[in-house]
Structure formats: structure tokens, C-alpha cells
Design an enzyme around this catalytic site. Structure first.
Site, short mmCIF file in Angstrom:
data_model
loop_
_atom_site.label_atom_id
_atom_site.label_comp_id
_atom_site.label_asym_id
_atom_site.label_seq_id
_atom_site.Cartn_x
_atom_site.Cartn_y
_atom_site.Cartn_z
N ASP A 110 -10.60 -3.49 39.18
CA ASP A 110 -10.86 -4.86 39.62
C ASP A 110 -11.56 -4.82 40.97
OD1 ASP A 110 -10.78 -7.55 40.37
OD2 ASP A 110 -8.66 -7.45 40.94
N ASN A 163 -12.88 -7.66 42.55
CA ASN A 163 -12.84 -8.90 43.34
C ASN A 163 -11.43 -9.37 43.69
OD1 ASN A 163 -11.89 -9.95 40.93
ND2 ASN A 163 -13.66 -11.28 40.54
N ASP A 208 -8.80 -10.33 41.87
CA ASP A 208 -8.07 -11.36 41.11
C ASP A 208 -7.03 -10.76 40.16
OD1 ASP A 208 -9.65 -10.29 39.12
OD2 ASP A 208 -10.62 -12.18 38.56
N ASP A 211 -13.08 -5.84 35.97
CA ASP A 211 -14.39 -6.49 35.81
C ASP A 211 -15.49 -5.43 35.75
OD1 ASP A 211 -14.65 -5.76 38.58
OD2 ASP A 211 -13.69 -7.65 39.13
N ASP A 240 -15.73 -4.80 15.30
CA ASP A 240 -14.33 -5.18 15.11
C ASP A 240 -14.06 -5.59 13.66
OD1 ASP A 240 -11.72 -5.91 16.37
OD2 ASP A 240 -12.29 -7.93 15.72
N GLU A 290 -14.62 -0.50 12.86
CA GLU A 290 -13.16 -0.53 12.77
C GLU A 290 -12.77 -0.89 11.35
OE1 GLU A 290 -9.19 -2.54 14.77
OE2 GLU A 290 -10.99 -3.75 14.53
#
Length: 529
Positions: free
Chosen positions: A24, A26, A28, A32, A203, A265
Site C-alpha cells: 500500500d 498511500n 489507506d 495499490d 476467471d 481457471e
């Protein structure tokens, strides 16, 4: 196969990143794209060849990104298209490739396509999804069960019909029999290929088409309350339909225009899984995902049979692949313990076929306790008594011993593993006996040794609790022996051979003898005695 003729996806290794939980940037508490970019040197240092990112698209996050609200953008949670362009440039600068997660079976109910579809029976996008009138009794159109439990049908009062959803009701299934929908989704692939993406993991590909007429699925006579509600029925008509192979072939034809790779998948028995390779004249996905090492009990005799059966199922034009962990499965170290997780790493990286690694397995993250108030996975809440939540495999990566393991300056969205202060990348980077060093060493050996990357596979005789096989290439003969027990076992060499080198071990180096130590795995070079 000559190693120089093998495409990268046969010689190489794929590394899966779960973006929410990698890094991460930033503060939060959610990973990201900038965080991924900042840690690409770690990925590169492992010795892998490609990164697969779980979904990064705009989404209400009902199923953490597998409910897509816009297929051609990036969720603000992860960044934006400019951040993606920076990331892919940084990936390519390191000689790596980037695969995205394509979700073609369903969208979010917040996607503009579905909002239009549900607005009126006459809307042009009505047939982009699967709508049906209620049954005679007013209930669902058939007996299909969602993979998350409950009916696969949701009634919509606006138009007085039900829509189909194989997963959450917030994930309505797309209708791939509609040519306009099909063309729109092909354009999604073109959009990302144009931005430089090197391929896709697709997926639930085997779900993508449903049988004409949507007949009831047959009852599963083997079902019992200890398994998921989904398994009350056999998904004969809701999955793995012949028409889906035409779509997979269309995906492949487009991918080949960009020299891109497709990973599908697909949870199916070997004979049906093999069909997703397609034919030499009409190939389908490059790698139909093989989950055998995740689904099989950790016993040498069972694994040997499963590996041999899978090897025999691969068509001559196909290529095998293996995984031991993912964002949906319990972590390998949690399943078999840390000592055997080292053996599992050697197994994954010495079998014939493309390996996929899952973030965090390279530092041996094991069982993670998720307090009840921190559980996030909707699959858990749908069937809480089964303890099938996936949060335990999605916890944040541990980078160092700073606050929150260097993952974030804010509180992580899921808790870290308890031993993160000592089990992290920085702590293991220079420790020659660490799990991270084992992975790096095995990957380097695999890259430098054609017998491991593209060589033939031959099963071998072994003592009880020992899994053994050979890899052959251009006169080189390697024996891999893996002691899956906590006791000493015999080392059985093929008749007429002798050991010339121990190429790698899961334990500290030692001179080979006639035994295998507990939890020991060895890669041995053989010659004629």
C-alpha cells in the site's frame, strides 16, 4: 523440446499478486498499483517471468473485484490508468510480463450494461444477461444453486423476471450466446492488449456458457452436509458446455495476434480439463489451470498417482501447469506445515509444466487467525459453519519489521500473520536457510537447467512416504526425491545409476547417502554406474 524453441510461458514461472494485499503506497490500508511498482525488485529477484494481477477494475467490491463495474478502467482504490501504464512499463523494464485477471462470466450489478438490462424487457441490452420468467409456482426458473450457496436466481420486481447469477446476486451472469455481448467483451481484451498486457488469467472459464433451455441440474448422490451447498447438484447444464470451447478458441486467436498467453481457471476432471487445450488446428487456452496439488491429500502415494494421471491426460500439443496456492485456497504452509511447505516448493518447481507461485508463499506465511469482527469474505458469511472463508489466504504481505510489516502506514484491511516481525522479506533476504532463499535457489536452478524447465517427466520407484520422479533432457538425468514424512526414509536410486551431484536440497547441504532425512527434498544428478 529444445529449450531455445520453447515459448516463455513453458520455460517460465508466473507469480500471482493479490493487489489489495501486496503493498500500500498511500496509507489507506489497501494495496495499490503504486505499491506493486515499488516492490517489483522483490518479484524480479525471485527469478519469475510474469506477474498475474487479481482484478484491478472499478468494482463495488461485493466479491473483492470479481464483480466488475467497468472492464476498461482501474478502480480508484488501486490507482488509475496512468498508474497502470507506469506499472506495466516498470514490469517490462525488468524483463517481466504482466497478466490481468479477465472476468467474463459475470459483471457487477452496478455495471452500466446490467443497469440498462434490468431497466426494461425491451432494452437493447436485456439479452446481454440471462433473464427468465418465474416457474409455474412463481419460484426460480430451475434448481441451479449458486457457488456461494442459495439459488442461482434473483427475482427482479422491476420487470417481473429472474436473472441468473452463478455467484453472488451482485454478480449477474453475462449471456455469451448474444453476439453483441460477445463482441463487446472481445473489445475489452483488445483494449488491454493495446496497453501492452501480455495475457490474461480467465476467471471461471468453464462457467461461461449454459445449456440451451436451462434444464435442472441432477442431484448429487454423494452430497452430505459437510460440503458446500453448491455440491448438492452436479453442474451438468450450468458449466462446461461445448459452445464454451468456441469462445475459448476465439480468445486464443486474438491472443495469438499479440503473442499473449491465456490461463484458464477451470475445475474439471483430467479428461474434461484436457479439452480446453483445444486442438492443434484450433487451440484454446495455453494453460488450463491444474489445481491437483491443492485438492489432493499430502500423501506420497496419492500424489504420485495424481501426477502420473495428469501427465497422461495432456495432449501432445498441450503443456502442463501446477499451483500449490492461490487467493482462493488455504496457504500451503497452513495445510502441510512449514517443513513440508519447503518440500512442496521443490515439488512445484521441479515438475514438468509451468508453475504459478502465490504471493507470500515464498516467505512461508502459514495459518492466520482472522478475528470474527475482521472477516470480510462473502463466501464465509453465506455458509459460516463450513469454515471456507478465503480471508486467510489474502492477508497482507510482510516486507520488514516496521509497523504493519511495511505493508502500509495505515491499519491493513486484513490482519497480518502473527509472526510477521520475523517472517518477512527483509528478515529472510540474506538468510541462506530461509524459505525465500529456497525459492530463489530453486527458481535459479530451474531457469539454468533445461531438464527442469522443459525436460521430460518419468515417475520413479520410491520408499513409503517418498515421492520420486526423474526429469530428462539431452542426456542429463535428474532424480527428484521428496520425503513427505517426519521420519527417515530410504533413498532408492534407479538401477544402474549413481549420484554425481546434489543440485539442491530443502535442508542444509550434506553428502548424499542411502537415506532421506525427515522432511528432506533433494534434486540429484545421475549417471550410469
Amino acid at each position: 523440446m529444445a529449450v531455445e524453441q520453447a515459448p516463455w510461458w513453458q520455460r517460465g514461472t508466473i507469480y500471482q499478486i493479490y493487489p489489495r494485499s501486496f503493498a500500500d503506497a498511500n496509507g489507506d490500508g489497501i494495496g495499490d498499483l503504486a505499491g506493486i511498482e515499488a516492490h517489483l525488485d522483490h518479484v524480479h529477484s525471485l527469478g519469475v517471468d510474469a506477474i498475474w494481477l487479481s482484478p484491478i477494475f472499478p468494482s463495488p467490491m461485493a466479491d473483492f473485484g470479481y464483480d466488475v463495474a467497468d472492464y476498461c478502467d482501474v478502480s480508484p482504490m488501486f490507482g488509475d490508468l496512468a498508474a497502470f501504464d507506469r506499472l506495466i512499463a516498470a514490469v517490462h523494464a525488468r524483463g517481466l510480463r504482466l497478466l490481468l485477471d479477465f472476468v467474463p462470466n459475470h459483471s457487477s450489478d452496478q455495471h452500466p450494461w446490467f443497469k440498462a438490462s434490468r431497466s426494461s424487457r425491451d432494452d437493447p441490452k436485456r439479452d446481454w444477461y440471462i433473464w427468465r420468467d418465474p416457474a409455474a409456482d412463481g419460484g426460480p426458473p430451475n434448481n441451479w444453486i449458486s457457488d456461494f450457496g442459495g439459488s442461482s436466481w434473483e427475482y427482479d420486481a422491476t420487470t417481473g423476471q429472474y436473472y441468473l447469477h452463478a455467484f453472488l446476486k451482485e454478480q449477474p451472469d453475462l449471456n455469451w450466446r448474444n453476439p453483441d455481448l460477445r463482441a463487446a467483451m472481445m473489445n475489452v481484451l483488445r483494449f488491454w492488449f493495446a496497453r501492452g498486457v501480455d495475457g490474461f488469467r480467465i476467471d471461471v472459464l468453464w462457467h461461461i456458457v449454459k445449456a440451451e433451455g436451462l434444464p435442472d441440474n441432477p442431484v448429487n448422490p454423494a452430497w452430505h452436509p459437510g460440503i458446500t451447498e453448491r455440491d448438492r447438484l452436479l453442474q451438468r447444464y450450468s458449466t462446461d458446455q461445448p459452445e464454451a470451447h468456441d469462445i475459448a478458441a476465439e480468445f486464443r486467436a486474438l491472443a495469438d495476434q499479440y503473442d499473449a498467453v491465456l490461463v484458464g481457471e477451470i475445475f474439471l476432471p483430467n479428461d474434461r480439463l484436457a479439452r480446453w487445450h483445444g486442438t492443434p488446428e484450433r487451440p484454446e487456452v495455453h494453460l488450463p489451470f491444474n489445481f491437483a496439488l491443492i485438492e489432493t491429500p499430502w500423501r506420497a502415494d496419492v500424489l504420485a498417482r495424481v501426477i502420473d494421471d495428469y501427465e497422461r491426460s495432456i495432449p501432445s500439443h498441450g503443456w502442463p501447469n501446477w499451483v500449490i496456492g492461490s487467493h482462493d485456497a488455504a496457504r500451503i504452509a497452513a495445510r502441510v506445515g512449514e517443513a513440508q511447505a519447503r518440500v512442496a516448493a521443490m515439488l512445484l518447481l521441479t515438475l514438468r509444466g509451468t508453475p504459478t507461485l502465490y504471493q507470500g508463499d515464498e516467505i512461508g506465511i502459514g495459518q492466520v487467525a482472522i478475528p470474527p469482527d475482521r472477516i470480510r469474505d462473502p463466501q464465509h458469511f453465506r455458509q459460516p459453519t463450513l469454515d471456507i472463508g478465503r480471508d486467510r489466504s489474502r492477508t497482507p504481505m510482510a516486507w520488514d519489521d516496521r509497523a504493519n510489516a511495511g505493508f502500509s502506514t495505515g491499519e491493513p484491511w486484513l490482519p497480518l500473520h502473527d509472526d510477521w516481525r520475523t517472517r518477512n522479506v527483509a528478515a529472510q533476504a540474506d538468510d541462506t536457510g530461509s524459505m525465500l532463499s529456497l525459492y530463489r535457489g530453486l527458481l535459479a536452478l530451474r531457469r539454468a537447467t533445461p531438464a527442469l524447465s522443459v525436460g521430460d517427466y518419468v515417475s520413479a520407484q520410491a520408499d513409503s512416504d517418498v515421492l520420486a520422479f526423474e526429469r530428462h533432457y539431452d542426456g542429463e538425468r535428474l532424480l527428484i526425491v521428496l520425503n513427505l514424512s517426519g521420519s527417515t526414509r530410504r533413498l532408492i536410486l534407479p538401477a544402474g545409476t549413481a549420484i554425481t551431484a546434489v543440485m539442491h536440497s530443502t535442508l542444509p547441504p550434506r553428502a548424499p547417502d542411502s537415506t532421506l532425512l525427515p522432511d528432506e527434498g533433494l534434486i540429484l544428478r545421475l549417471v550410469a554406474a
